[in-house]
Design a protein around this motif. Structure first.
Motif, PDB file in Angstrom:
ATOM      1  N   LEU A  93      11.920  -5.581   3.595  1.00 37.32           N
ATOM      2  CA  LEU A  93      11.219  -4.955   4.707  1.00 37.32           C
ATOM      3  C   LEU A  93       9.827  -4.540   4.264  1.00 37.32           C
ATOM      4  O   LEU A  93       9.446  -4.714   3.107  1.00 37.32           O
ATOM      5  N   SER A  94       9.067  -3.951   5.162  1.00 33.90           N
ATOM      6  CA  SER A  94       7.753  -3.406   4.825  1.00 33.90           C
ATOM      7  C   SER A  94       7.833  -1.937   4.460  1.00 33.90           C
ATOM      8  O   SER A  94       6.824  -1.306   4.164  1.00 33.90           O
ATOM      9  N   THR A  95       9.027  -1.373   4.480  1.00 33.86           N
ATOM     10  CA  THR A  95       9.213   0.040   4.150  1.00 33.86           C
ATOM     11  C   THR A  95       9.000   0.281   2.663  1.00 33.86           C
ATOM     12  O   THR A  95       9.248  -0.581   1.827  1.00 33.86           O
ATOM     13  N   GLY A  96       8.540   1.476   2.342  1.00 34.78           N
ATOM     14  CA  GLY A  96       8.305   1.866   0.958  1.00 34.78           C
ATOM     15  C   GLY A  96       7.896   3.316   0.911  1.00 34.78           C
ATOM     16  O   GLY A  96       8.657   4.193   0.552  1.00 34.78           O
ATOM     17  N   ARG A  97       6.638   3.574   1.345  1.00 36.11           N
ATOM     18  CA  ARG A  97       6.108   4.923   1.462  1.00 36.11           C
ATOM     19  C   ARG A  97       5.265   4.999   2.738  1.00 36.11           C
ATOM     20  O   ARG A  97       4.918   3.967   3.312  1.00 36.11           O
ATOM     21  N   ILE A  98       4.910   6.207   3.155  1.00 33.07           N
ATOM     22  CA  ILE A  98       4.185   6.393   4.410  1.00 33.07           C
ATOM     23  C   ILE A  98       2.780   6.894   4.116  1.00 33.07           C
ATOM     24  O   ILE A  98       2.585   7.834   3.340  1.00 33.07           O
ATOM     25  N   GLY A  99       1.782   6.245   4.736  1.00 28.88           N
ATOM     26  CA  GLY A  99       0.390   6.608   4.540  1.00 28.88           C
ATOM     27  C   GLY A  99      -0.304   6.964   5.839  1.00 28.88           C
ATOM     28  O   GLY A  99       0.314   6.978   6.912  1.00 28.88           O
ATOM     29  N   ARG A 100      -1.593   7.197   5.736  1.00 29.05           N
ATOM     30  CA  ARG A 100      -2.376   7.711   6.866  1.00 29.05           C
ATOM     31  C   ARG A 100      -3.781   7.100   6.836  1.00 29.05           C
ATOM     32  O   ARG A 100      -4.349   6.866   5.760  1.00 29.05           O
ATOM     33  N   ALA A 101      -4.338   6.849   8.031  1.00 31.15           N
ATOM     34  CA  ALA A 101      -5.715   6.357   8.158  1.00 31.15           C
ATOM     35  C   ALA A 101      -6.356   7.029   9.360  1.00 31.15           C
ATOM     36  O   ALA A 101      -5.665   7.509  10.264  1.00 31.15           O
ATOM     37  N   THR A 102      -7.700   7.064   9.386  1.00 29.39           N
ATOM     38  CA  THR A 102      -8.417   7.702  10.490  1.00 29.39           C
ATOM     39  C   THR A 102      -9.470   6.760  11.047  1.00 29.39           C
ATOM     40  O   THR A 102      -9.926   5.819  10.375  1.00 29.39           O
ATOM     41  N   SER A 103      -9.878   7.031  12.303  1.00 29.52           N
ATOM     42  CA  SER A 103     -10.859   6.175  12.974  1.00 29.52           C
ATOM     43  C   SER A 103     -11.572   6.974  14.048  1.00 29.52           C
ATOM     44  O   SER A 103     -11.021   7.934  14.601  1.00 29.52           O
ATOM     45  N   ARG A 104     -12.802   6.574  14.364  1.00 31.18           N
ATOM     46  CA  ARG A 104     -13.539   7.197  15.463  1.00 31.18           C
ATOM     47  C   ARG A 104     -13.330   6.464  16.776  1.00 31.18           C
ATOM     48  O   ARG A 104     -13.547   7.028  17.847  1.00 31.18           O
ATOM     49  N   ASN A 105     -12.937   5.202  16.717  1.00 37.34           N
ATOM     50  CA  ASN A 105     -12.777   4.428  17.947  1.00 37.34           C
ATOM     51  C   ASN A 105     -11.427   3.727  18.061  1.00 37.34           C
ATOM     52  O   ASN A 105     -11.181   3.024  19.035  1.00 37.34           O
TER      53      ASN A 105
ATOM     54  N   ILE B 109       7.939  18.088   8.412  1.00 34.49           N
ATOM     55  CA  ILE B 109       6.966  18.849   9.185  1.00 34.49           C
ATOM     56  C   ILE B 109       5.696  19.043   8.376  1.00 34.49           C
ATOM     57  O   ILE B 109       5.702  18.982   7.140  1.00 34.49           O
ATOM     58  N   SER B 110       4.585  19.272   9.107  1.00 34.46           N
ATOM     59  CA  SER B 110       3.284  19.431   8.468  1.00 34.46           C
ATOM     60  C   SER B 110       2.386  20.294   9.349  1.00 34.46           C
ATOM     61  O   SER B 110       2.507  20.279  10.575  1.00 34.46           O
ATOM     62  N   GLN B 111       1.474  21.007   8.721  1.00 33.01           N
ATOM     63  CA  GLN B 111       0.487  21.797   9.460  1.00 33.01           C
ATOM     64  C   GLN B 111      -0.827  21.057   9.632  1.00 33.01           C
ATOM     65  O   GLN B 111      -1.636  21.431  10.482  1.00 33.01           O
ATOM     66  N   ASP B 112      -1.044  19.999   8.842  1.00 34.26           N
ATOM     67  CA  ASP B 112      -2.313  19.271   8.919  1.00 34.26           C
ATOM     68  C   ASP B 112      -2.150  17.767   9.108  1.00 34.26           C
ATOM     69  O   ASP B 112      -3.140  17.043   9.220  1.00 34.26           O
ATOM     70  N   GLY B 113      -0.924  17.275   9.134  1.00 32.33           N
ATOM     71  CA  GLY B 113      -0.702  15.852   9.290  1.00 32.33           C
ATOM     72  C   GLY B 113      -0.891  15.051   8.018  1.00 32.33           C
ATOM     73  O   GLY B 113      -0.757  13.827   8.032  1.00 32.33           O
ATOM     74  N   VAL B 114      -1.214  15.735   6.912  1.00 30.65           N
ATOM     75  CA  VAL B 114      -1.457  15.064   5.638  1.00 30.65           C
ATOM     76  C   VAL B 114      -0.340  15.352   4.639  1.00 30.65           C
ATOM     77  O   VAL B 114       0.245  14.448   4.049  1.00 30.65           O
ATOM     78  N   THR B 115      -0.048  16.640   4.436  1.00 26.61           N
ATOM     79  CA  THR B 115       0.992  17.066   3.509  1.00 26.61           C
ATOM     80  C   THR B 115       2.257  17.412   4.289  1.00 26.61           C
ATOM     81  O   THR B 115       2.213  18.215   5.226  1.00 26.61           O
ATOM     82  N   TRP B 116       3.372  16.816   3.882  1.00 26.07           N
ATOM     83  CA  TRP B 116       4.608  16.942   4.644  1.00 26.07           C
ATOM     84  C   TRP B 116       5.713  17.573   3.798  1.00 26.07           C
ATOM     85  O   TRP B 116       5.802  17.333   2.598  1.00 26.07           O
ATOM     86  N   GLY B 117       6.552  18.366   4.476  1.00 22.22           N
ATOM     87  CA  GLY B 117       7.722  18.934   3.838  1.00 22.22           C
ATOM     88  C   GLY B 117       8.978  18.463   4.548  1.00 22.22           C
ATOM     89  O   GLY B 117       9.067  18.511   5.781  1.00 22.22           O
ATOM     90  N   ARG B 118       9.943  17.997   3.793  1.00 24.68           N
ATOM     91  CA  ARG B 118      11.173  17.497   4.381  1.00 24.68           C
ATOM     92  C   ARG B 118      12.003  18.633   4.992  1.00 24.68           C
ATOM     93  O   ARG B 118      12.051  19.735   4.453  1.00 24.68           O
ATOM     94  N   VAL B 119      12.673  18.306   6.101  1.00 25.99           N
ATOM     95  CA  VAL B 119      13.583  19.241   6.754  1.00 25.99           C
ATOM     96  C   VAL B 119      14.997  18.785   6.444  1.00 25.99           C
ATOM     97  O   VAL B 119      15.378  17.654   6.750  1.00 25.99           O
ATOM     98  N   GLU B 120      15.781  19.659   5.814  1.00 29.26           N
ATOM     99  CA  GLU B 120      17.146  19.296   5.454  1.00 29.26           C
ATOM    100  C   GLU B 120      18.012  19.173   6.700  1.00 29.26           C
ATOM    101  O   GLU B 120      18.125  20.102   7.494  1.00 29.26           O
ATOM    102  N   GLY B 121      18.609  18.001   6.884  1.00 26.98           N
ATOM    103  CA  GLY B 121      19.513  17.789   8.002  1.00 26.98           C
ATOM    104  C   GLY B 121      20.926  18.240   7.681  1.00 26.98           C
ATOM    105  O   GLY B 121      21.226  18.693   6.571  1.00 26.98           O
ATOM    106  N   ASP B 122      21.823  18.109   8.650  1.00 17.52           N
ATOM    107  CA  ASP B 122      23.194  18.573   8.485  1.00 17.52           C
ATOM    108  C   ASP B 122      24.028  17.669   7.593  1.00 17.52           C
ATOM    109  O   ASP B 122      25.038  18.100   7.030  1.00 17.52           O
ATOM    110  N   ASP B 123      23.628  16.409   7.450  1.00 20.32           N
ATOM    111  CA  ASP B 123      24.388  15.503   6.604  1.00 20.32           C
ATOM    112  C   ASP B 123      24.198  15.868   5.130  1.00 20.32           C
ATOM    113  O   ASP B 123      23.123  16.337   4.731  1.00 20.32           O
ATOM    114  N   PRO B 124      25.228  15.693   4.294  1.00 21.80           N
ATOM    115  CA  PRO B 124      25.087  16.018   2.860  1.00 21.80           C
ATOM    116  C   PRO B 124      23.935  15.295   2.182  1.00 21.80           C
ATOM    117  O   PRO B 124      23.407  15.778   1.171  1.00 21.80           O
ATOM    118  N   SER B 125      23.508  14.156   2.720  1.00 20.16           N
ATOM    119  CA  SER B 125      22.390  13.409   2.139  1.00 20.16           C
ATOM    120  C   SER B 125      21.039  14.002   2.510  1.00 20.16           C
ATOM    121  O   SER B 125      20.008  13.578   1.985  1.00 20.16           O
TER     122      SER B 125
END
Length: 457
Positions: free
Chosen positions: A100-112, A212-228
């Motif tokens: 797949l194309s999955t691996g890690r998640i990144g970010r880009a910005t644009s004016r238009n 979740i994130s406050q700036d859209g750049v740095t993210w913190g994982r939210v622990e779900g109910d599943d043991p994983s």
């Protein structure tokens, strides 16, 4: 090992797995990517990085774009943000993970929204530079230790184009661990003979998580109910950790089929209707969030789209399958959707939704030629969906950059009354990129001319 790639591609409805990067000549880290490589790729806006050390130098996919402005600013400060996932060659070196194309998640910005600049720094606490959400290196038992992929990002918005202050971004993503499963589990009887019975794959049992994130750049994982740590997992009747509702909110019996994976989450906020109380969203029994996810049904090996509901946006309850393969253009699978509210511009030039229902754009795999195309369905209640058919076909011509498939759609609104769709395309050589198309009515789409950006040494 060719049987491994071929078999997993068949099982997952291959999600854009090129054999090489788009550009063969390495460049420095901050050098821009050449967008145009032939006369047919005029609508390409984003390609894999030309820096071999980048997390997205091998593959990329699932662009999720949001545009917004600051209501307190007196100038045109409209900004576009793209989140996407990508993979480098290291994650595919031993063919241990699904192609797949999955691996890690990144970010880009644009004016238009057409010319993009990668965030080369990313979050400071990720496992690789330039990454917003990387592999889970803190919890060895986590569902997302081997690879992660983007689903959707919900922004703190006052309206579809104005960002509110002090809000929290929520990212829904999927991930796979180093847990091994037999490849035969994902193949029907006709294809099982293609691989040895003992053949296994890692990271195939995708699960869904939130961050979740406050700036859209740095993210913190939210622990779900599943043991994983996941908030949504494929339904397994033998898993004692799973609690599946037997009835829905109206007391109707639910029949939840067993699943082999859950991925590509699309989460929609359920707006308060005209006939509801103004504070209805605070009702703990109300479904404030709808999640649509891609899955494979254990019994039939069909690739389908299921849905789940939530009051909080973090704990979801499954409600069943809403789209299954049943037509020539999606007879080999339905996956990777995006849901938008029907809307139009009013006399003041503002978007109005008006409660006219919803459109789902999804990826269908043809039973006739095996190519991926973008199809649509509509709904009045986010629960029952009626298929509408094809909205964006593959590119025409032997050298079309998206001639083998188009998918992973994401639609946004523009100020000129048009809608823009970002999608992933694949060519006959296996290379992929992100392209754009425009529409005024959400049904007729034309590929959009992107701006030319030159690269200089």
């Amino acid at each position: 090992m060719r049987w491994l790639t071929v078999s997993i591609s068949l099982a997952l409805c291959e999600a854009w797995a090129p054999m090489k990067s788009f550009l063969t000549s390495p460049r420095q880290q901050h050098t821009d990517t050449h967008l145009y490589q032939s006369k047919n790729d005029y609508n390409v806006v984003f390609r894999p990085s030309t820096n071999e050390d980048s997390f997205d130098s091998f593959k990329l996919g699932t662009a999720r774009v949001h545009r917004y402005s600051d209501p307190n600013s007196g100038i045109d400060d409209t900004e576009y943000i793209m989140w996407y996932h990508g993979r480098d060659s290291a994650l595919s070196a031993d063919n241990a993970l699904p192609p797949l194309s999955t691996g890690r998640i990144g970010r880009a910005t644009s004016r238009n929204g057409l010319v993009w600049e990668r965030d080369e720094d990313g979050s400071v606490d990720t496992d690789k530079r330039g990454v917003s959400l990387g592999l889970n290196t803190d919890s060895w038992w986590g569902f997302d230790t081997a690879h992660v992929g983007l689903g959707q990002v919900l922004l703190p918005m006052m309206s579809p184009s104005i960002r509110s202050e002090g809000g929290v971004y929520v990212m829904y993503y999927m991930g796979g661990s180093f847990e091994e499963t037999k490849i035969n589990e994902y193949l029907n009887d006709e294809k099982k003979d293609m691989v040895p019975d003992e053949a296994v794959i890692k990271g195939m049992k995708l699960r869904i998580g939130a961050a979740i994130s406050q700036d859209g750049v740095t993210w913190g994982r939210v622990e779900g109910d599943d043991p994983s740590g996941a908030c949504m997992v494929p339904y397994d009747s033998l898993d004692t950790n799973q609690n599946v509702d037997s009835k829905d909110e109206k007391g109707q019996l639910l029949k939840i089929p067993e699943e082999l994976y859950c991925g590509w989450p699309e989460v929609v906020v359920n707006p308060v209707g005209e006939n509801e109380r103004a504070d209805a969203s605070k009702d703990e029994s109300r479904n404030n969030f709808f999640m649509y996810y891609s899955t494979m049904l254990k019994d039939t090996k069909e690739k389908a789209i299921g849905y789940a509901v939530s009051n909080s946006g973090f704990a979801f309850s499954k409600r069943g399958i809403i789209l299954k393969p049943d037509e020539p253009l999606d007879g080999a699978g339905c996956a990777r959707c995006n849901v938008v509210s029907k809307a139009s511009l009013n006399a003041d030039g503002l978007w109005e939704e008006g409660g006219n229902g919803w459109i789902m754009f999804y990826e269908g795999v043809s039973i006739e030629d095996g190519k991926h195309r973008i199809l649509a369905a509509e709904s009045d209640d986010l629960k029952s969906w009626k298929k509408l058919g094809l909205v964006l076909d593959v590119g025409q011509g032997d050298d079309a950059w998206d001639g083998q498939g188009v998918g992973s759609p994401h639609v946004i609104r523009l100020d000129d009354g048009f809608f823009r769709m970002y999608y992933t395309g694949e060519g006959s050589d296996g290379n992929t990129a992100i392209g754009v198309a425009k529409s005024v009515d959400l049904s007729s789409w034309q590929r959009e001319q992107a701006e030319v950006k030159f690269a200089f040494e």
